[in-house]
Design a protein around this motif. Structure first.
Motif, mmCIF file in Angstrom:
data_model
loop_
_atom_site.group_PDB
_atom_site.id
_atom_site.type_symbol
_atom_site.label_atom_id
_atom_site.label_comp_id
_atom_site.label_asym_id
_atom_site.label_seq_id
_atom_site.Cartn_x
_atom_site.Cartn_y
_atom_site.Cartn_z
ATOM 1 N N LEU A 138 0.828 -1.205 0.000
ATOM 2 C CA LEU A 138 0.000 0.000 0.000
ATOM 3 C C LEU A 138 0.864 1.257 0.000
ATOM 4 N N ALA A 139 1.929 1.260 0.792
ATOM 5 C CA ALA A 139 2.814 2.433 0.852
ATOM 6 C C ALA A 139 3.441 2.703 -0.516
ATOM 7 N N ALA A 140 3.898 1.641 -1.178
ATOM 8 C CA ALA A 140 4.492 1.812 -2.510
ATOM 9 C C ALA A 140 3.448 2.278 -3.513
ATOM 10 N N HIS A 141 2.251 1.709 -3.438
ATOM 11 C CA HIS A 141 1.166 2.100 -4.343
ATOM 12 C C HIS A 141 0.842 3.584 -4.193
ATOM 13 N N LEU A 142 0.725 4.047 -2.956
ATOM 14 C CA LEU A 142 0.397 5.447 -2.713
ATOM 15 C C LEU A 142 1.535 6.374 -3.136
ATOM 16 N N ALA A 143 2.780 5.937 -2.930
ATOM 17 C CA ALA A 143 3.924 6.746 -3.362
ATOM 18 C C ALA A 143 3.930 6.895 -4.878
ATOM 19 N N GLY A 144 3.697 5.792 -5.599
ATOM 20 C CA GLY A 144 3.660 5.864 -7.051
ATOM 21 C C GLY A 144 2.523 6.720 -7.553
ATOM 22 N N LEU A 145 1.363 6.606 -6.927
ATOM 23 C CA LEU A 145 0.213 7.405 -7.323
ATOM 24 C C LEU A 145 0.454 8.888 -7.059
ATOM 25 N N TYR A 146 1.116 9.192 -5.951
ATOM 26 C CA TYR A 146 1.431 10.593 -5.628
ATOM 27 C C TYR A 146 2.313 11.213 -6.713
ATOM 28 N N VAL A 147 3.352 10.493 -7.117
ATOM 29 C CA VAL A 147 4.246 11.009 -8.162
ATOM 30 C C VAL A 147 3.503 11.130 -9.487
ATOM 31 N N LEU A 148 2.679 10.145 -9.812
ATOM 32 C CA LEU A 148 1.941 10.187 -11.074
ATOM 33 C C LEU A 148 0.996 11.378 -11.126
ATOM 34 N N ARG A 149 0.394 11.716 -10.000
ATOM 35 C CA ARG A 149 -0.514 12.859 -9.968
ATOM 36 C C ARG A 149 0.229 14.195 -9.948
ATOM 37 N N ARG A 150 1.371 14.225 -9.304
ATOM 38 C CA ARG A 150 2.123 15.485 -9.163
ATOM 39 C C ARG A 150 2.893 15.855 -10.415
ATOM 40 N N ARG A 151 3.374 14.834 -11.145
ATOM 41 C CA ARG A 151 4.217 15.082 -12.318
ATOM 42 C C ARG A 151 3.553 14.513 -13.551
ATOM 43 N N ASP A 152 3.397 15.310 -14.567
ATOM 44 C CA ASP A 152 2.783 14.849 -15.791
ATOM 45 C C ASP A 152 3.732 13.903 -16.513
ATOM 46 N N ALA A 153 3.175 13.161 -17.474
ATOM 47 C CA ALA A 153 3.985 12.226 -18.243
ATOM 48 C C ALA A 153 4.989 12.950 -19.114
#
Length: 265
Positions: A250-265
């Motif tokens: 869960l911690a890794a999932h939330l960390a990845g989601l945070y970066v994906l939302r904060r930084r565009d592709a």
């Protein structure tokens, strides 16, 4: 057609029903996964590594006259190596899209970031679970011969270990997807995962001492070992070890989601 037009099209964007959007994202990720060679190579490598490792484990137990143990423990011991076939598969699922810039197209088709992230995690978790079940069953069959009387077989215990191995690989896949979205590059993601799943545990056990051993018991692979292994004393009850694994994923999932939302592709 513009990004906004895609977002408003039927089945895409915020206008579609969440369940329909997510099922579409899962179908797309499933198709993308099997359209390239890497998953087949990783799964075959994991299969071969499991067979070789479990045969070796059973042979060593016989040669060194180890105490009788459940045959599934050979498979559990192999996960320290075989887990990296799952790690590479899950990493490439994410980082290859950043390398080829196709992640931009993925986010145009499914603009809701958490759906893309969750769809990838679900697809690789299902594949990893199925692979783990297959690997565990094969590993037990391979190890039984070289154990030559140094292993026991109980149908209930074996079934539990088979499912536990699949469960462990599924959570490692989810953890890997999260780390990969956070790192965005295969080299960075694999460095983090190799350190977390093998390097750090090896260092803590090698240095020894009660404090370092306690820290090691809270790491993902150690917790997974406590869930999968049978007939051995563990510092955590299986339920606690499962919660530790879930917390890491869960911690890794939330960390990845945070970066994906904060930084565009």
């Amino acid at each position: 057609m513009t990004t906004h037009a895609w977002a408003d099209a039927p089945g895409h964007g915020t206008g579609a029903r969440p369940a329909r959007r997510f099922s579409g994202a899962v179908a797309a990720e499933w198709t993308k996964l099997w359209s390239v060679r890497a998953p087949y190579v990783c799964l075959l490598a994991g299969l071969l590594a499991t067979a070789v490792f479990t045969y070796y484990y059973g042979s060593i137990a016989r040669i060194n006259e180890h105490a009788v143990q459940p045959v599934g423990n050979a498979v559990v011991s192999s996960t320290v190596l075989v887990q990296f076939a799952v790690v590479v598969l899950a990493t490439v699922t994410v980082t290859s899209e950043y390398t080829t810039t196709s992640i931009g197209a993925s986010l145009v088709w499914v603009p809701v970031r958490h759906l893309v992230h969750s769809a990838k995690a679900l697809v690789v978790a299902v594949v990893a679970f199925a692979a783990g079940v297959l690997y565990a069953a094969l590993g037990m069959a391979v190890a039984w011969g070289p154990f030559s009387g140094r292993a026991s077989f109980d149908a209930g215990t074996a079934a539990g270990q088979i499912l536990a191995v699949g469960f462990y690989y599924a959570l490692i896949a989810v953890l890997t997807v999260g780390v990969s979205f956070a790192a965005r590059h295969a080299a960075g993601a694999l460095t983090v995962l190799f350190t977390l799943l093998w390097g750090l545990p090896s260092m803590l056990v090698g240095l020894g001492g009660p404090v370092l051993h306690t820290l090691n018991d809270w790491l993902p692979h150690s917790a997974g070992d406590h869930v999968m292994r049978a007939g051995a004393a563990t510092p955590h009850p299986p339920a606690v070890a499962v919660l530790i694994l879930l917390a890491w994923a869960l911690a890794a999932h939330l960390a990845g989601l945070y970066v994906l939302r904060r930084r565009d592709a």
